[in-house]
Design a protein around this motif. Structure first.
Motif, PDB file in Angstrom:
ATOM      1  N   ALA A   1       0.864  -1.187   0.000  1.00  0.00           N
ATOM      2  CA  ALA A   1       0.000   0.000   0.000  1.00  0.00           C
ATOM      3  C   ALA A   1       0.897   1.232   0.000  1.00  0.00           C
ATOM      4  CB  ALA A   1      -0.865  -0.013   1.252  1.00  0.00           C
ATOM      5  N   LEU A   2       0.410   2.280  -0.649  1.00  0.00           N
ATOM      6  CA  LEU A   2       1.187   3.520  -0.715  1.00  0.00           C
ATOM      7  C   LEU A   2       0.574   4.529   0.273  1.00  0.00           C
ATOM      8  CD1 LEU A   2       2.450   4.694  -4.111  1.00  0.00           C
ATOM      9  CD2 LEU A   2       1.721   6.364  -2.463  1.00  0.00           C
ATOM     10  N   VAL A   3       1.350   4.914   1.285  1.00  0.00           N
ATOM     11  CA  VAL A   3       0.811   5.780   2.334  1.00  0.00           C
ATOM     12  C   VAL A   3       1.518   7.146   2.292  1.00  0.00           C
ATOM     13  CG1 VAL A   3       0.466   5.989   4.839  1.00  0.00           C
ATOM     14  CG2 VAL A   3       0.488   3.730   3.785  1.00  0.00           C
ATOM     15  N   PRO A   4       0.768   8.242   2.075  1.00  0.00           N
ATOM     16  CA  PRO A   4       1.412   9.564   2.109  1.00  0.00           C
ATOM     17  C   PRO A   4       1.868   9.903   3.535  1.00  0.00           C
ATOM     18  CG  PRO A   4      -0.955   9.747   1.694  1.00  0.00           C
ATOM     19  CD  PRO A   4      -0.666   8.299   1.862  1.00  0.00           C
ATOM     20  N   LEU A   5       2.948  10.646   3.663  1.00  0.00           N
ATOM     21  CA  LEU A   5       3.484  10.939   4.998  1.00  0.00           C
ATOM     22  C   LEU A   5       3.375  12.433   5.307  1.00  0.00           C
ATOM     23  CD1 LEU A   5       6.653   8.666   4.866  1.00  0.00           C
ATOM     24  CD2 LEU A   5       4.377   8.131   5.753  1.00  0.00           C
ATOM     25  N   VAL A   6       2.912  12.730   6.500  1.00  0.00           N
ATOM     26  CA  VAL A   6       2.750  14.128   6.914  1.00  0.00           C
ATOM     27  C   VAL A   6       3.262  14.321   8.339  1.00  0.00           C
ATOM     28  CG1 VAL A   6       0.693  14.580   5.499  1.00  0.00           C
ATOM     29  CG2 VAL A   6       0.417  13.710   7.814  1.00  0.00           C
ATOM     30  N   LEU A   7       3.590  15.557   8.636  1.00  0.00           N
ATOM     31  CA  LEU A   7       3.836  15.951  10.024  1.00  0.00           C
ATOM     32  C   LEU A   7       2.721  16.928  10.362  1.00  0.00           C
ATOM     33  CD1 LEU A   7       5.526  16.385  12.622  1.00  0.00           C
ATOM     34  CD2 LEU A   7       6.699  18.215  11.426  1.00  0.00           C
ATOM     35  N   ARG A   8       1.973  16.640  11.412  1.00  0.00           N
ATOM     36  CA  ARG A   8       0.866  17.531  11.762  1.00  0.00           C
ATOM     37  C   ARG A   8       0.806  17.659  13.278  1.00  0.00           C
ATOM     38  NH1 ARG A   8      -4.183  15.267   9.270  1.00  0.00           N
ATOM     39  NH2 ARG A   8      -3.029  15.410   7.343  1.00  0.00           N
ATOM     40  N   ARG A   9       0.621  18.869  13.754  1.00  0.00           N
ATOM     41  CA  ARG A   9       0.486  19.067  15.203  1.00  0.00           C
ATOM     42  C   ARG A   9      -0.738  19.916  15.484  1.00  0.00           C
ATOM     43  NH1 ARG A   9       5.376  20.063  19.215  1.00  0.00           N
ATOM     44  NH2 ARG A   9       3.803  19.155  20.568  1.00  0.00           N
ATOM     45  N   ALA A  10      -1.470  19.534  16.508  1.00  0.00           N
ATOM     46  CA  ALA A  10      -2.632  20.342  16.894  1.00  0.00           C
ATOM     47  C   ALA A  10      -2.164  21.473  17.792  1.00  0.00           C
ATOM     48  CB  ALA A  10      -3.640  19.470  17.625  1.00  0.00           C
ATOM     49  N   GLY A  11      -2.685  22.653  17.561  1.00  0.00           N
ATOM     50  CA  GLY A  11      -2.386  23.781  18.451  1.00  0.00           C
ATOM     51  C   GLY A  11      -3.251  23.667  19.702  1.00  0.00           C
ATOM     52  N   PRO A  12      -3.130  24.637  20.603  1.00  0.00           N
ATOM     53  CA  PRO A  12      -3.947  24.584  21.824  1.00  0.00           C
ATOM     54  C   PRO A  12      -5.426  24.755  21.493  1.00  0.00           C
ATOM     55  CG  PRO A  12      -2.624  26.607  21.707  1.00  0.00           C
ATOM     56  CD  PRO A  12      -2.250  25.782  20.527  1.00  0.00           C
ATOM     57  N   SER A  13      -6.285  24.090  22.241  1.00  0.00           N
ATOM     58  CA  SER A  13      -7.716  24.254  21.979  1.00  0.00           C
ATOM     59  C   SER A  13      -8.155  25.593  22.581  1.00  0.00           C
ATOM     60  CB  SER A  13      -8.506  23.104  22.592  1.00  0.00           C
ATOM     61  OG  SER A  13      -8.606  23.287  23.969  1.00  0.00           O
ATOM     62  N   THR A  14      -9.273  26.105  22.073  1.00  0.00           N
ATOM     63  CA  THR A  14      -9.726  27.412  22.580  1.00  0.00           C
ATOM     64  C   THR A  14     -10.614  27.228  23.813  1.00  0.00           C
ATOM     65  OG1 THR A  14     -11.604  27.342  21.086  1.00  0.00           O
ATOM     66  CG2 THR A  14      -9.636  28.518  20.311  1.00  0.00           C
ATOM     67  N   ASP A  15     -10.864  25.984  24.195  1.00  0.00           N
ATOM     68  CA  ASP A  15     -11.674  25.733  25.393  1.00  0.00           C
ATOM     69  C   ASP A  15     -10.847  24.869  26.344  1.00  0.00           C
ATOM     70  OD1 ASP A  15     -13.584  24.484  27.221  1.00  0.00           O
ATOM     71  OD2 ASP A  15     -15.096  25.407  25.944  1.00  0.00           O
ATOM     72  N   PRO A  16     -10.696  25.293  27.600  1.00  0.00           N
ATOM     73  CA  PRO A  16      -9.846  24.515  28.525  1.00  0.00           C
ATOM     74  C   PRO A  16     -10.410  23.137  28.851  1.00  0.00           C
ATOM     75  CG  PRO A  16     -10.982  26.290  29.700  1.00  0.00           C
ATOM     76  CD  PRO A  16     -11.274  26.490  28.234  1.00  0.00           C
ATOM     77  N   ARG A  17     -11.658  22.861  28.435  1.00  0.00           N
ATOM     78  CA  ARG A  17     -12.249  21.541  28.700  1.00  0.00           C
ATOM     79  C   ARG A  17     -11.967  20.528  27.597  1.00  0.00           C
ATOM     80  NH1 ARG A  17     -16.282  22.034  32.572  1.00  0.00           N
ATOM     81  NH2 ARG A  17     -16.446  24.192  33.218  1.00  0.00           N
ATOM     82  N   VAL A  18     -11.234  20.950  26.569  1.00  0.00           N
ATOM     83  CA  VAL A  18     -10.950  20.043  25.439  1.00  0.00           C
ATOM     84  C   VAL A  18      -9.449  19.754  25.385  1.00  0.00           C
ATOM     85  CG1 VAL A  18     -11.038  19.751  22.937  1.00  0.00           C
ATOM     86  CG2 VAL A  18     -12.835  21.050  24.094  1.00  0.00           C
ATOM     87  N   VAL A  19      -9.079  18.483  25.329  1.00  0.00           N
ATOM     88  CA  VAL A  19      -7.671  18.125  25.100  1.00  0.00           C
ATOM     89  C   VAL A  19      -7.618  17.092  23.979  1.00  0.00           C
ATOM     90  CG1 VAL A  19      -6.781  18.599  27.430  1.00  0.00           C
ATOM     91  CG2 VAL A  19      -7.734  16.336  26.911  1.00  0.00           C
ATOM     92  N   ALA A  20      -6.449  17.003  23.319  1.00  0.00           N
ATOM     93  CA  ALA A  20      -6.284  16.030  22.222  1.00  0.00           C
ATOM     94  C   ALA A  20      -5.156  15.076  22.576  1.00  0.00           C
ATOM     95  CB  ALA A  20      -5.959  16.758  20.922  1.00  0.00           C
TER      96      ALA A  20
END
Ligand SMILES: Cc1cc2nc3c(=O)[nH]c(=O)nc-3n(C[C@H](O)[C@H](O)[C@H](O)COP(=O)(O)OP(=O)(O)OC[C@H]3O[C@@H](n4cnc5c(N)ncnc54)[C@H](O)[C@@H]3O)c2cc1C
Length: 387
Positions: free
Chosen positions: A258-277
């Motif tokens: 299988a051919l898988v594209p490669l990325v670097l991705r980072r989530a920034g801070p959420s705008t609500d303190p009740r949400v984390v990733a």
């Protein structure tokens, strides 16, 4: 109102729910997938010894079908001197890690969720997360009137392609000019327990021991990967033999890669303190160091460890919860930052197809091998994470 809603019951979301349950916190998971349906994911990944210990504690490990131990890892540069060989004796552990099929891992996680009585709403995609006063609303896309579920906090574990918008952390990043050819490879000479990483010109080639053959992740420039696929199985196998170097004998693909594209991705801070990733919802890495899932497990464990032991039931007194979520984000800075930065640096350094760069990489490997403190630190970081 739910104390915690987890969006995504993939392996990282499941580990978070199990680790929270071990601290007496009942989370509820929502996942777009059918419970046990869908195409089985036969992609192999390497789990570190540290991840294995965590999965064992959470009742997942014994449910995983046929994990293959890695007892030796050889890292080398094609056509240059300099290599490193790590063995489990270096760490004093029975194995450095294990190779498992992603589908088996996901299934073991969902069985462990069932066993622990953790409620999971399968076939339930979450369309949006909306902020409220002292709570958040999950908008479910189930086609029966978009029902809403209120939660005091939301853990995003919805992977690389998850939902965005509202208070959710926005993801930024870039694509590598590389793809991975992923599949199973048979070879004449196979050594059980031995994993190889070879810097082979325009990208790394990883060969992981899996049930008498190798699970292969071969990183290449997209045009070259496509040309090799177009050239047919025999030419593709010969090209792999050349990249892997002597020691394997003749090689052949057992599955069409299988051919898988490669990325670097980072989530920034959420705008609500009740949400984390956590996991791929927080960071998507190049596979060169095999760290994506291992890092996600450390996210999940750290979230549970930060959780207040006694969470007041009143929504009005959410200070302890908000402090815990902020402490989690702070605690994850070093490991996440270091793992993302080093993985990206290795990906870029190993992408330079040039004899001088190859010689420098070979010298780098030799230097790490000759300095015991650096060697041990590198191994411990791979297996247990940084910070
Ligand atoms: C070629 C390759 C090789 C790799 N090798 C390794 C390795 O050797 N070792 C390693 O540690 N890592 C490796 N990785 C990385 C690893 O595969 C990922 O880090 C890991 O799969 C992330 O798990 P996750 O649970 O965060 O995300 P996922 O497994 O993607 O799970 C996300 C879940 O969220 C659900 N979901 C998505 N959107 C929604 C929605 N809107 N509502 C509800 N549910 C939703 C999905 O159905 C899914 O179940 C590799 C990656 C690649 C590409």
């Amino acid at each position: 109102m739910l104390p915690v809603a987890i969006v995504g019951a993939g392996p990282v979301g499941a580990v978070a729910a199990l680790a929270l349950a071990a601290r007496g916190v009942q989370a509820r998971l929502f996942d777009a997938r059918e419970a046990a349906g869908g195409k089985p994911d036969r992609r192999s990944i390497a789990l570190s010894w540290g991840t294995r210990l965590a999965l064992e504690r959470l009742g997942v490990w014994t449910r995983i079908a046929r994990p293959d131990p890695i007892t030796r890892v050889s890292v080398s540069e094609r056509g240059a001197f300099g290599s490193i060989e790590f063995t489990c004796a270096d760490l004093g552990t029975p194995a450095l890690g294990f190779v498992v099929d992603y589908g088996d891992l996901a299934q073991a996680c969902s069985r462990a969720l069932d066993e622990a009585g953790i409620a999971t709403a399968w076939s339930t995609p979450v369309a949006a997360v909306e902020p409220g006063t002292g709570s958040l609303s999950l908008v479910l896309a189930r086609g029966d009137g978009a029902p809403r579920v209120a939660a005091r906090c939301v853990v995003m574990a919805d992977g690389a392609e998850g939902i965005e918008g509202g208070p959710l952390p926005a993801k930024a990043g870039q694509a590598y000019r590389q793809v991975a050819l992923v599949g199973d490879v048979g070879c004449e000479r196979f050594t059980p327990g031995r994993a190889f990483e070879r810097f082979a010109g325009s990208g790394p080639l990883a060969l992981l021991p899996r049930a008498g053959h190798h699970a292969c992740v071969w990183v290449l420039e997209p045009d070259r990967a496509q040309a090799l696929l177009d050239a047919g199985p025999a030419a593709l196998s010969q090209a792999l033999e050349r990249a892997a170097g002597p020691g394997f004998g003749s090689m052949r693909w057992l599955t069409s890669p299988a051919l898988v594209p490669l990325v670097l991705r980072r989530a920034g801070p959420s705008t609500d303190p009740r949400v984390v990733a956590i996991g791929n919802a927080s960071q998507v890495l190049h596979p060169v160091a095999g760290q994506g899932f291992n890092l996600g497990v450390r996210d999940a464990l750290s979230l549970a460890a930060a959780w207040p032991l006694r969470l007041p039931t009143s929504v009005a007194s959410d200070a302890a919860l908000l402090r815990a979520l902020a402490a989690f984000t702070k605690a994850r800075r070093v490991d996440r930052g270091f793992t993302v930065a080093t993985t990206d640096a290795i990906a870029r350094m190993t992408a330079i197809d040039d004899p001088l760069a190859a010689a420098v990489r070979g010298i780098g490997l030799a230097a790490i091998d000759l300095l015991p403190a650096l060697r041990r630190r590198a191994l411990e970081t791979l297996v247990f994470g940084a910070g």
